[in-house]
Every structure is written in structure tokens, then in C-alpha cells.
Design a protein around this motif. Structure first.
Motif, short mmCIF file in Angstrom:
data_model
loop_
_atom_site.label_atom_id
_atom_site.label_comp_id
_atom_site.label_asym_id
_atom_site.label_seq_id
_atom_site.Cartn_x
_atom_site.Cartn_y
_atom_site.Cartn_z
N ASN A 146 0.83 -1.20 0.00
CA ASN A 146 0.00 0.00 0.00
C ASN A 146 0.87 1.26 0.00
OD1 ASN A 146 -2.46 -1.40 2.32
ND2 ASN A 146 -2.40 -1.49 0.09
N LEU A 147 1.90 1.26 0.82
CA LEU A 147 2.76 2.44 0.91
C LEU A 147 3.52 2.66 -0.40
CD1 LEU A 147 4.28 2.09 4.50
CD2 LEU A 147 2.24 3.34 3.79
N LEU A 148 4.03 1.60 -0.99
CA LEU A 148 4.77 1.72 -2.24
C LEU A 148 3.91 2.33 -3.34
CD1 LEU A 148 6.60 -1.72 -2.23
CD2 LEU A 148 7.74 0.51 -2.23
N GLN A 149 2.64 1.99 -3.36
CA GLN A 149 1.74 2.42 -4.43
C GLN A 149 0.89 3.64 -4.05
OE1 GLN A 149 -0.34 -1.33 -5.10
NE2 GLN A 149 1.14 -1.93 -6.67
N HIS A 150 1.21 4.30 -2.94
CA HIS A 150 0.45 5.46 -2.46
C HIS A 150 -1.02 5.13 -2.25
CE1 HIS A 150 3.87 8.13 -2.92
NE2 HIS A 150 4.03 7.74 -4.17
N LEU A 151 -1.26 3.97 -1.65
CA LEU A 151 -2.61 3.53 -1.33
C LEU A 151 -2.80 3.37 0.18
CD1 LEU A 151 -3.03 0.78 -4.11
CD2 LEU A 151 -3.94 3.12 -4.13
N GLY A 152 -1.98 4.07 0.96
CA GLY A 152 -2.03 3.91 2.41
C GLY A 152 -3.30 4.45 3.05
N GLY A 153 -3.96 5.41 2.40
CA GLY A 153 -5.21 5.94 2.94
C GLY A 153 -5.14 7.37 3.42
N TRP A 154 -3.94 7.99 3.34
CA TRP A 154 -3.81 9.39 3.75
C TRP A 154 -3.99 10.31 2.54
CZ3 TRP A 154 -0.04 5.77 5.20
CH2 TRP A 154 -0.02 5.43 6.56
N SER A 195 -0.22 9.21 13.58
CA SER A 195 -0.99 8.05 14.03
C SER A 195 -1.93 8.37 15.19
CB SER A 195 -0.05 6.90 14.42
OG SER A 195 0.83 7.29 15.46
N THR A 196 -1.66 9.45 15.93
CA THR A 196 -2.51 9.76 17.09
C THR A 196 -3.44 10.94 16.88
OG1 THR A 196 -0.78 11.16 18.09
CG2 THR A 196 -0.80 8.83 18.70
N THR A 197 -3.28 11.69 15.78
CA THR A 197 -4.15 12.85 15.57
C THR A 197 -4.88 12.84 14.23
OG1 THR A 197 -2.46 14.28 14.53
CG2 THR A 197 -2.56 14.25 16.95
N ARG A 198 -4.52 11.95 13.31
CA ARG A 198 -5.13 11.96 11.98
C ARG A 198 -5.68 10.58 11.63
NH1 ARG A 198 -1.63 15.63 7.72
NH2 ARG A 198 -1.50 17.51 9.00
N ARG A 199 -6.97 10.52 11.45
CA ARG A 199 -7.58 9.31 10.94
C ARG A 199 -7.27 9.17 9.45
NH1 ARG A 199 -11.49 6.70 13.50
NH2 ARG A 199 -12.55 6.25 11.52
N LEU A 200 -7.27 7.96 8.95
CA LEU A 200 -7.11 7.76 7.52
C LEU A 200 -8.28 8.41 6.77
CD1 LEU A 200 -5.95 4.03 7.27
CD2 LEU A 200 -4.54 6.09 7.35
N ASP A 201 -8.00 8.92 5.60
CA ASP A 201 -9.04 9.52 4.78
C ASP A 201 -9.75 8.49 3.90
OD1 ASP A 201 -8.60 12.55 5.25
OD2 ASP A 201 -6.59 11.76 4.88
N PHE A 202 -9.09 7.36 3.65
CA PHE A 202 -9.64 6.28 2.83
C PHE A 202 -9.24 4.94 3.43
CE2 PHE A 202 -8.07 9.72 0.02
CZ PHE A 202 -9.29 10.24 -0.41
N ASP A 203 -9.99 3.92 3.10
CA ASP A 203 -9.58 2.58 3.49
C ASP A 203 -8.27 2.23 2.77
OD1 ASP A 203 -11.83 2.26 5.05
OD2 ASP A 203 -12.97 1.20 3.49
N PRO A 204 -7.33 1.58 3.47
CA PRO A 204 -6.08 1.21 2.80
C PRO A 204 -6.33 0.36 1.56
CG PRO A 204 -5.92 0.91 5.18
CD PRO A 204 -7.36 1.21 4.89
N GLY A 205 -5.61 0.69 0.50
CA GLY A 205 -5.73 -0.05 -0.75
C GLY A 205 -6.82 0.43 -1.68
N SER A 206 -7.64 1.38 -1.23
CA SER A 206 -8.81 1.77 -2.03
C SER A 206 -8.57 2.94 -2.95
CB SER A 206 -9.99 2.09 -1.11
OG SER A 206 -9.74 3.28 -0.36
N THR A 207 -7.71 3.90 -2.55
CA THR A 207 -7.64 5.18 -3.26
C THR A 207 -6.20 5.65 -3.38
OG1 THR A 207 -9.80 5.80 -2.36
CG2 THR A 207 -8.45 7.58 -3.28
#
Length: 425
Positions: A146-154, A195-207
Motif C-alpha cells: 500500500n505504501l509503495l503504491q500510495h494507497l495507504g489511505g492518507w 498516528s494519534t491525531t489523523r484518521r485515515l481519509d480512505f480505506d487502505p488499498g482503495s484510493t
């Protein structure tokens, strides 16, 4: 649809944290006082490249540039370009900040670990790095792939998406104030903050959303798996086998500039993030923390060394064919109507039964571009500036111009010599 031009804008814009700062800082000499000089080696048939760099740099008053061009894996042009009154002269062996051209380097190091059986692309990153998932349990599902492909969710704020939060790699003051830590903030501070102040904006792998922070985490994964500093592992396992010895990690402060490193210019400035003094500094020299960007933006390189790096992907060698195929494969969420995608550290476009791959980089004081064309032409072009009062564009514009220059060289006039040995490569 992720077009080639959109990709370049996105990759450049992700590092645009100081672009709107309001004050003039480092000024190169006035154009009327400058002298144009060219160093290095080429041939008369490749004059379109020299002409392109001259017109491009002079239109934007860029002091220093460098270009390396390859054909069928051979280095056929290695140049330094100077439009300046300074005594420093850019050579083919001059160091430039790579900005986001650092990401393919990190992706290659990760794939080497995978190939060696030391890491899995499906490994989840949060437990490996001790990241808290209390705020958002989805963080526990983010994988190395996910991180390699910029799909981490942030997601991060851009001009076209103003409602998201800023890139955490350029949020030093907010991190300081939120965590109550002194400047300069550390990579550990950034990881705790996100990790303690920002929720993911997308589900990992989705966007797909270009994430500098995701590549910071990949750098920490390398350190965790190898027990070595990030740069040490990369130099030992990726660069040294390719005879690349000049590449090093850059430093933020102007006083730490290396003797063979170009100076950087910007029309903007900002409050330093290197200490709590509140000093106003030229944007390239303290308005962001380059050291924290080790795995996504901090490498220094020459154009010829990065040209040698691109040859890793021409045929099996350092990486096996399955590894190469995996790096360029479309992500699982790929929309097959799109002409291109982001693989592992490279943008990819199928062309004529082959593929073109590329990456750009942009940060205050730096514009870079690395292209591998489907027809066995490749180039790396580096500049020490990304903004100027002319308002002219940089990254997408030089991309188009380089293709035009390459296409204007008659097919039978390309030189057959290989300049790599001249540079110890």
C-alpha cells in the motif's frame, strides 16, 4: 484519469509546502549579468538537448542544471549547464537535491529486501513500527505494498483538494505545538503525530493519493528489517552494486552544503523549522526539514549517477525479472480505462507493447525529472530552482520539451559511444 501531465503535477505538488510563502529570499544574479556555459560531453547530433536546456533555463533564469541522456543503456550525453555569474560551475558530477526522485530509490531498496526473503509486500506496517491504531483501527491494515503504491489511505491538501489537512512532512510547527516538543521535530515525532491525531481519509488499498509520509514509513521499515540506517542499507545494497558512489543524503542548512553541490534558489522564504529562533530563511535552506525526508526526498545525486540507477530496470540484474515486473504492475484498484498508473516508485504507461516509466520531483529550490521511454531512450534532468517571477511552469513543461528534443534527433544519428566509464560507472 491519471494522465502523464496530471501525474507530473501531482508528484510535484505533493512537495509544495512552501510555495505560497510571501517574501523574497535568495536571489540569483540578474539575467543581464549572466553568462551561459556548458560542461561535460555530448555530440553534435544531440544539439537539440543543449538548445532545449538553454532556452528553458534562460526563460526562467535558472542558474544551474544538469542532464544525462541514455540510449539502449549507454550514456550518450552528460552535461552541466550554467546561467550565472557565480564562480561555481555545474558539472555532470555536480550534486543536486533529487526531491521525489528519491522514491524510486526507496522502492528499489524495499524490493531488494522482498527479493532476498527478508520482507513481505503484504506485511502490515503499524505493528512493525509500533504505530498506535487506537485512533483508527484501519491503520493496522496498511501494508508495505500500500505504501509503495500510495494507497495507504492518507490524503493531503492540494490546490484542487483544499479541504484535507496539510502534508505532515511540512507541518513542523503544528507537530511541535501538538506534541509539545522542540524544533527540529524528528521522524518519530511525525509518526506519533500522524498516528494519534489523523484518521485515515480512505480505506487502505482503495484510493491513490500521493503520500510523502508513506515513504517516510518505508524508510523506517528498511531500518527495522535491516538494523541499519536507511541510507547505509541503500548505499550498500542498491547503489554500490551499480558502482554509484557519489549519492548521499542531503542536509537542510546552507552551511552544510557539500563542495560539489549546487546552491539552491527560490523567490520565497519562511520561518526556520530547524530551531526555535524564529529566523526568516531562504525557503530551500530551512523552511522545511530535508533530513526528515530521507526516504522520499533527501537524496543528492548527479545526473549521470541517476542515469546509471535507471539501468537497474532495463534488464534483470540487481533485481530479478519477477521483481521488475512487480514494480511496474498496476495496483489492485487500477481502473483499466486509465492510460497510466503508479506502480512501486514509478509512474507507468504501456506504449507500443512496451512501457514508459517516469518520476518527477519538486521542492523549493529543486525541480527534477527521470524518464525511461518505451523506445530505449532515458534521461535525467536536474535543476536548482522551481519558481521564479516569470510565472512560467517547470516540471510538466520540461517533460514535454525533453520528448520534443529526443524526437528531433534523427534515428541514424544517435552516437554509439558509452560515456559511463568516463564517470567511473
Amino acid at each position: 484519469m491519471l494522465t502523464r501531465r496530471d501525474s507530473l503535477r501531482l508528484l510535484a505538488g505533493a512537495a509544495a509546502g512552501v510555495a505560497a510563502l510571501p517574501a523574497l529570499s535568495t536571489r540569483p544574479a540578474a539575467a543581464a549579468n549572466r553568462v551561459w556555459t556548458v560542461t561535460g560531453q555530448s555530440s553534435s547530433s544531440l544539439k537539440p538537448f543543449d538548445d532545449t536546456l538553454k532556452s528553458y533555463m534562460q526563460a526562467r533564469n535558472i542558474p544551474y542544471g544538469s542532464l544525462a541522456v541514455l540510449r539502449q543503456g549507454k550514456l550518450v550525453l552528460a552535461r552541466g549547464y550554467n546561467w550565472t555569474t557565480d564562480t561555481f560551475q555545474a558539472q555532470p558530477t555536480s550534486l543536486f537535491r533529487l526531491a521525489s526522485l528519491s522514491k524510486p530509490v526507496t522502492a528499489t531498496a524495499i524490493m531488494k529486501l522482498v527479493q532476498d526473503g527478508r520482507l513481505s509486500l503484504s506485511a502490515t506496517v503499524a505493528p512493525m513500527l509500533g504505530l498506535s491504531t487506537a485512533l483508527d483501527s484501519r491503520l493496522g491494515n496498511v501494508t508495505v505494498l500500500n505504501l509503495l503504491q500510495h494507497l495507504g489511505g492518507w490524503a493531503v491538501r492540494t490546490q484542487d483538494a483544499p479541504n484535507y489537512l496539510p502534508d505532515p512532512m511540512f507541518s513542523d510547527f503544528d507537530i511541535r505545538d501538538t506534541l509539545g516538543v522542540p524544533l527540529p521535530v524528528t521522524q518519530a515525532n511525525i509518526m506519533q503525530y500522524v498516528s494519534t491525531t489523523r484518521r485515515l481519509d480512505f480505506d487502505p488499498g482503495s484510493t491513490f493519493w500521493y503520500s510523502n509520509y508513506g515513504y517516510l514509513l518505508l524508510g523506517k521499515v528498511i531500518e527495522k528489517v535491516t538494523g541499519l540506517p536507511y541510507a547505509t542499507y541503500v548505499q550498500q545494497s542498491v547503489l554500490s552494486p551499480m558502482k554509484i558512489t557519489r549519492m548521499v543524503q542531503g542536509r537542510t542548512a546552507q552551511s552544510l552544503r557539500r563542495s560539489s553541490e549546487v546552491p539552491y534558489y527560490s523567490q520565497y522564504g519562511g520561518t526556520t523549522v530547524l530551531d526555535g529562533s524564529g529566523a526568516w530563511v531562504p525557503a530551500p535552506y530551512g523552511a522545511f526539514n530535508l533530513e526528515n525526508m530521507a526516504a522520499h526526498g533527501a537524496w543528492l545525486s548527479t545526473a549521470v549517477d541517476m542515469a546509471k540507477f535507471t539501468t537497474i530496470f532495463d534488464a534483470p540484474g540487481l533485481l530479478t525479472q519477477p521483481s521488475l515486473d512487480a514494480m511496474f504492475a498496476p495496483p489492485s484498484n487500477y481502473n483499466h480505462t486509465d492510460p497510466s498508473w503508479y506502480g512501486m516508485g514509478w509512474s507507468v504507461r504501456p506504449v507500443n507493447g512496451s512501457r514508459s516509466t517516469w518520476h518527477s520531483g519538486s521542492i523549493a529550490g529543486t525541480t527534477t525529472l527521470m524518464v525511461r521511454r518505451w523506445d530505449e531512450l532515458s534521461w535525467v534532468v536536474l535543476f536548482d530552482q522551481r519558481d521564479d517571477p516569470s510565472g512560467l511552469g517547470y516540471d510538466a513543461e520540461i517533460d514535454n520539451l525533453m520528448h520534443q528534443a529526443a524526437d528531433s534527433v534523427p534515428s541514424g544519428s544517435w552516437p554509439s559511444t558509452n560515456l559511463f566509464p568516463s564517470y567511473g560507472l
